[in-house]
Every structure is written in structure tokens, then in C-alpha cells.
Design a protein around this motif. Sequence first.
Motif, short mmCIF file in Angstrom:
data_model
loop_
_atom_site.label_atom_id
_atom_site.label_comp_id
_atom_site.label_asym_id
_atom_site.label_seq_id
_atom_site.Cartn_x
_atom_site.Cartn_y
_atom_site.Cartn_z
N TYR A 61 -7.61 11.49 1.34
CA TYR A 61 -7.82 10.17 1.92
C TYR A 61 -7.90 9.18 0.77
O TYR A 61 -8.67 9.39 -0.18
CB TYR A 61 -9.11 10.14 2.74
N THR A 62 -7.11 8.14 0.82
CA THR A 62 -7.14 7.18 -0.27
C THR A 62 -7.05 5.76 0.27
O THR A 62 -6.47 5.52 1.32
CB THR A 62 -6.00 7.43 -1.28
N GLU A 98 -5.73 3.55 -1.73
CA GLU A 98 -4.67 2.97 -2.55
C GLU A 98 -3.30 3.42 -2.05
O GLU A 98 -2.98 4.60 -2.06
CB GLU A 98 -4.85 3.40 -4.00
N THR A 99 -2.53 2.43 -1.64
CA THR A 99 -1.21 2.74 -1.06
C THR A 99 -0.35 3.52 -2.05
O THR A 99 0.38 4.43 -1.66
CB THR A 99 -0.51 1.44 -0.66
N ASP A 100 -0.45 3.18 -3.34
CA ASP A 100 0.37 3.87 -4.35
C ASP A 100 0.21 5.39 -4.28
O ASP A 100 1.15 6.14 -4.49
CB ASP A 100 -0.06 3.42 -5.76
N GLU A 101 -1.02 5.80 -4.00
CA GLU A 101 -1.28 7.24 -4.03
C GLU A 101 -0.67 7.96 -2.83
O GLU A 101 -0.38 9.15 -2.91
CB GLU A 101 -2.80 7.49 -4.08
N LEU A 102 -0.46 7.22 -1.76
CA LEU A 102 0.15 7.85 -0.58
C LEU A 102 1.59 8.27 -0.87
O LEU A 102 2.10 9.23 -0.30
CB LEU A 102 0.12 6.89 0.61
N PHE A 103 2.21 7.55 -1.80
CA PHE A 103 3.60 7.87 -2.14
C PHE A 103 3.72 9.18 -2.91
O PHE A 103 4.79 9.66 -3.18
CB PHE A 103 4.25 6.72 -2.91
N LEU A 104 2.57 9.73 -3.34
CA LEU A 104 2.59 11.02 -4.04
C LEU A 104 2.45 12.18 -3.06
O LEU A 104 2.50 13.33 -3.45
CB LEU A 104 1.44 11.08 -5.04
#
Lengths: 493, 317
Positions: A450-451, A453-459
Motif C-alpha cells: 500500500y503506498t 506515492e503514485t510512482d511506486e505503483l508503477f513498480l
Amino acid sequence: MAIQRTDGRAADEGALLALRGISKSFGPVQALKQVDLEVRGGELLGLVGHNGAGKSTLMNILFGVTSPDRGDIILESQAMDERYGPALAHRLGIRCVFQELSLCPNLSAVENALIVHPSLEGTGWKRRAKSLILTRLHEIFPGHGIDVQTPVGNLPIGQRQMVEIARAFTESNNLAKVVILDEPTSSLDSSAAQQLLRFLQRTVLDGKACILITHKLTEVLNFAQRVVVMKDAGVVADVSGAGLSRERLFTLMGSVERAMVTPEASSFAGMRRVDVVGNTGGPSELRIEAGETVGLAGLAGHGQKEVLHRIYAASRSGRDKGCRVTGSAAYVSGDRQREGIFPLWSIASNITIASVRSLSRGSFINPVKEQRLAEAWREKINIRSKSVLQSILSLSGGNRQKALVARAFATDAEIILFDDPTRGVDFDTKRELYSQIDSASRSGRCFVWYTTETDELFLCDRVYVFHEGKVVDSLVRSELSEERLLQASFHEA
Amino acid sequence: MPLAIRRLVAQPSFYATAGAVLVWLVIVAHSHGVGGGAVISGALNYSVFFALVGVGQMLVMASGAGNIDLSIPANITLAAYLSSGQMQGANAGMAAGFAIGLLSGVIIGLANALLILALRIPPMVATLASGLVIESFCFAYSRVSVAKPAPLLVSFTTQRLAGIPLVVIAAIVASAAVIAVLKRSLFGRHIFACGQNMTAAWLAGVNVRRTRVFAYVACSTFAALAGILFAGFTGGPSLNMGSEFLLSSIAVVVIGGTNVAGGQASVVGTWSASIFLFLLLTMLNVFQVDPGLKNVITGALIIAVLALGKANRPQAQ
């Protein structure tokens, strides 16, 4: 150390607040070396730097929580003496939004607002305090939906953070002149973070000053008028925000932007680790396979944390029929104060607590193995301390968070549950963490992440979007886009 | 200050130990250096019961803020009655007496844990109430049965080896085991984790429920053991034998440097505090202080030790 200055203005001219030659040591650790800083009215100042660079210490000195070993604090051309402390700072218009939050958990948002505005006391204080805090909350976070009468400790961390922020901007006969915000967006979802940043931009127009400490460089690049960079206990650059590029900021901070690691497709597909039915209701159920990294998206407080807790509880007891878990799970919370840190213990004990069972014969722990494990993970995760035997409280916030990540990684759990684990962690550390995740998932570990930060979802290999406690959308990486996420978060899909 | 001394002062048990030594020196000085050994031996023989009860209470208090066992006095009395009632003044019943006394302790601990964990009653209220219930048991039992400890038990609690009472040697061995468990075992790690932050402990894989049950059961078992032995020491149980343990069981833990908010404990400190309290009373008796003034002085000295300890101990945030 030569300070790079490009804004060309003379020092002290119209400064609301100035620090001169501030130094501070904690035992053998020098936290600040000869730091100068000034802040002018109408200015949104960005303060960036790695974990442990001294940002939080500097802010604590500004707010009077810690007193400096040497140097002067000057407020509106007046030098402060040793009586300077948080109470006086507050009276003089200095406000602070703490990374670890400073609200009294047993009091409501309204009562917390009253504490800092004693002038509201007397009959009808509740009404006055309520309107004070609600006005600010509406102004900064329209549509926040926070219950201001319930004890703050019962609110999820994102809402607590909003209350802490709104409270810092409340004004009675006591005005807010300089507001320091230490990682204010670390537990806010992206839409609340945008609301806050736009508010900061508006509010400095009437002569206030705001100091924004953050690891999210985009925030600084898009919103700050001036950027101060700290490194190794000193200020290394003081530059105008206009025209500042990401690359230049990286160079000033002394780190190199590397390409994000893009995880490869998992080779463990088909080995089901987690299966959650019911509770999700939407078009897709939640399932996670070995080697997979699954992201939980959506606005903060829409049930992501509850699912993480449910999976964790199921892994411990196995009694939840709607949630089947194969293998053991380890949990990393971003709410480290409330759910992570053992404050009386050393760094080592904090790291090993989740794995001591495997380090013991009978029921006695092998101290040599334990120390070796702690030492190994301190190095791998790069926790900045002289020794793992130091108190966990000797670490900066970001480094404490690293210790919690190390705690989970050091176990033999097949499933790692992440509850916004990069809260308050600098980006070099984040990158290290991402590559750790990558290599761990290659060996079959799976991550539920769960994050905020949108950037981390791309990982992530797959992302489940939550709305009001239910999964409303499920996206594989190739389908992922910011628009799609936002749409699903507001359930407009 | 040299590092070694600073380390010593930082020990949670330092102030209780220093207080005990100081009071002992005053007593010895008053008697012109005569009988110092006898004073220590006598103090040990009496304080050992408070130390045993204190170690149990310490485990409960270390398992988290708000955890406390107030059923201890009744528990002590019941174990004393049950064991002595079984022994009937004969050595043959000694093993069975010990067994039944300890069993009653274990059951009381489980019952307390049930009230606190399953019914979510605050520990202070739950154990106070269970104490009242146990007290009525004692009252009923004392009327129907003859309770007399075995002669072997009586001599065990009073005989000495090289000047040290046998019961003290046994209690020191038991306390050493507790120290080892707290320092090195999983249970010790888990109890301190729960004591600092139960949510964090649960998320770190600690079985919080089981750990807390263990703490309460260990506490009431220690109290029962103290009760069995104390009945031997005083020649037989009495209905009010537990009452002086209520406040002192808490006092010795706190004075001994255990963190009342949980997460940290000191066995050595609990022992030192037990001895300190006994020597303090001895000293005031030796000086023939007026009983009213005696309480004032005792209270003031306890506050002094606590204040010194608090001021010099590093505090968590």
C-alpha cells in the motif's frame, strides 16, 4: 564549505526569521555544523537533503524543541536567548508540523486546537475551537470528511496528518507567521498532497513564510520559490526555485539519478500465496502469487490498511475463511511511532524481534547469531549508525523506518506486507529498497504494497484500486496510468 | 565521572541498592560496628518473601502500562491455607501441599488473564475483584480445616547455611533463572516487546495474548510460592497474612527501577528494594522512632529514592 547562492539578495533584509552559525551535536554525532538560514515573508522555501542530513534537527532548533550548542536564532531582528522554547516560539508565530505528529491522541481535533490557542477558553470554547479548526480543514483539504470530535488517536494516519497541518495554520489572537512542515505529505494521498501544496502557494501571498521539508522533489520543483539543500549536517546550496531542474537538484544533493528498476515478469506465476474473497465486492477479487508485487491504490483510508491487517491476521491464525494465506507474512508499517518502533531497545533488538524465533535453540536466543543478523541487515539496508547497539531513538526518522524494513526482510516470511513503508525515507534509500524488493521477488517473495506515492505503483506487477473498502479496479502494469488510477480512486470508472 | 561509575549509576537497580547499603551502614554505625552480618541475614530472611512476590508483580508490570495484579494478598493467603491444610503438620503431606498451593496460583493467574484478555476488564479492577472472591474462599476454608505447615518446611524457611537462610538461597536461584529468561529467552523478548507497544509487538510476530497470559500466571505462581513458604516461616497461615504484601509488592517493583509504563524490568532492583524497605523499618525501630513519625520518614525516603532514580534515568520519548 562554499554555499552556492544564486538569488543575489542581501542577507537579513526583511527576514522574518534567521539562523546564524547554528551547531549542534548529539554525543559523538554532529547533527549541524555552522548552519545559516534565513526566511522572508511571502516565501515558500523548500528544504531538501538525505535522511540524517540534519533537516529535522534544524527544524527542532527553529521551533525551540532543541537548543543549539552554538549560534543565534533571530526572529524579526530580535535575537532569542536561552528562554526560547516551543511555547515562546508559538507565541511569536512560529508553527511546526512534525513528521512524527504532535497531536494529543486522546483528545479530539477540536480540543487539540484549543491547546495551542488558550485565548479561546471560557464559555463556548468548543464552538469557537471547532469553527477555527474546521475552517482551516475546509480551506486546505476541501471534502476531507474528518470527524473533528473523535479522539485523534482513532483517526487513520492520513487524517491525523491533515489535522496536524490544519492546526498549524489556525489563528486566534496568535498569528501564524512562519510555518515549518516536516514531510507533511508523507501520509497524504496524491490528491490531498496537491490540495496542501496549492494552499501553501496561496497562503504565503499574504506575507507568511512556509518551510517545506520533503523527499518528494517534484513538490519542491513545482512549488518552492527558493530551495535550500542540506548535506552532512550543513547547508550546501541555497538557490532560486525558478528554472531549477531535477538533475541540477540531484547534483546539488550529491546523488545521481538512476533509472528506476523495472521488475521483470515473475517466474513463480501460478503459486498462489494470498486469496481474499468477500469484502472486495468489485469486479475482481484480490489474489497474490509468489514472486509478485501487488500494489494497493486509491485514496488514503479506503480500506487498504484493513486488507493488509486482514491478510496478516489470517497468516497468523488461519481462521479467516474469506482470506486464505499460504506461507508466513511480515509487516512493515509507515506509522512507525504507533505500530513499529520499540523505543527502549537498541537498533539490533528492533531489527531482530521478528526473527528471534529462528535464532534460538529451545527457547533461548543465540546472542552471537542475533548480533550478526542485525549487523548484516544494517549494512544491507544502509542504516546510518556507528553501532547496532545504539538506541533506536538515536536514529533519524528515515533511518528508523529502514530498521523496520530490515526487520521484515530479515525474517523468512514469504509474504511481505507494506503499509506505506517509504514514509519519510529519502529517494536514495527508496531506490535501494526498490532494488531489494526486486531481488527478493526474484527468489519468490511476494509483496503487498500500500503506498501513497503514485510512482511506486508503477513498480508493481498488478495494482488493485480501493474505494470505500472495496476493490473497484484491478490493473496490470501495462494498463496503468495516472488518469486511470485517479478515475478508479474516485470510482468514476 | 569515570565511565564505569556512570554505567553503574545508569543501572535501574542502582538507587534501591545504594539506599539499602546506606541504611545498613547507619544501623551498623549506631551499634558501633557490631552485628552487621546478623542484620543482613535477618533482613534477607524476611525480605525474601517480598522479593519473590515482587518478581512476579514485576513481570506483570513489565508486560505493559496499566498491568498490575492486586489479587496477590488473597492469592498468598489461599496458597498458604491450601498447602498447610494438606500438610496437616506432617512431612508426608509436604509434596502434595506444595503441589496444591502452586496449582491454586496457576488457576488464579489463568482466571485473572481470562478476565483481562477475554472480557477486557481493566487489570486493576479485574484483579481487585478476583482478590475479593479468593478472600471469601480463604475465609470459608479457614473455618473447616486445620492448617499447619510441615516441620520440614518450617525448618527450611528458618535454617541457615553459612549464615544465609536456605529459603534465600533457593529464591536467589529462582531469581537468577528469571533474569536468564528475561535476558535471553523468547518469552523475555516478547514480554518486553508487549510492554513497549502491543500493536507493534503483534505486527512483529509476537503472540501478544499468550505472552500476557504467561505474565499473569507467572506472577500468581510466584505469589503462591511465597504464600506457601511464608506460612512455614510464620508457623502457620492467618487470614490477614497477605495484607502487607499489597502495597509492598508494588513498591518494591517501582523502587527497584522497573519501568511502570512497561517494557523493562530489574530483578536485582526488586531484591534490593525489598531489602531496603526492611532495613528502613529496622533502622527506625532501632532508633525507637515514634510510630506516626516512622510512616512519615518511610514515605519520604521512598519518594527520595524514586525521585533520584527518575531524574537520573534516561527517558524514552
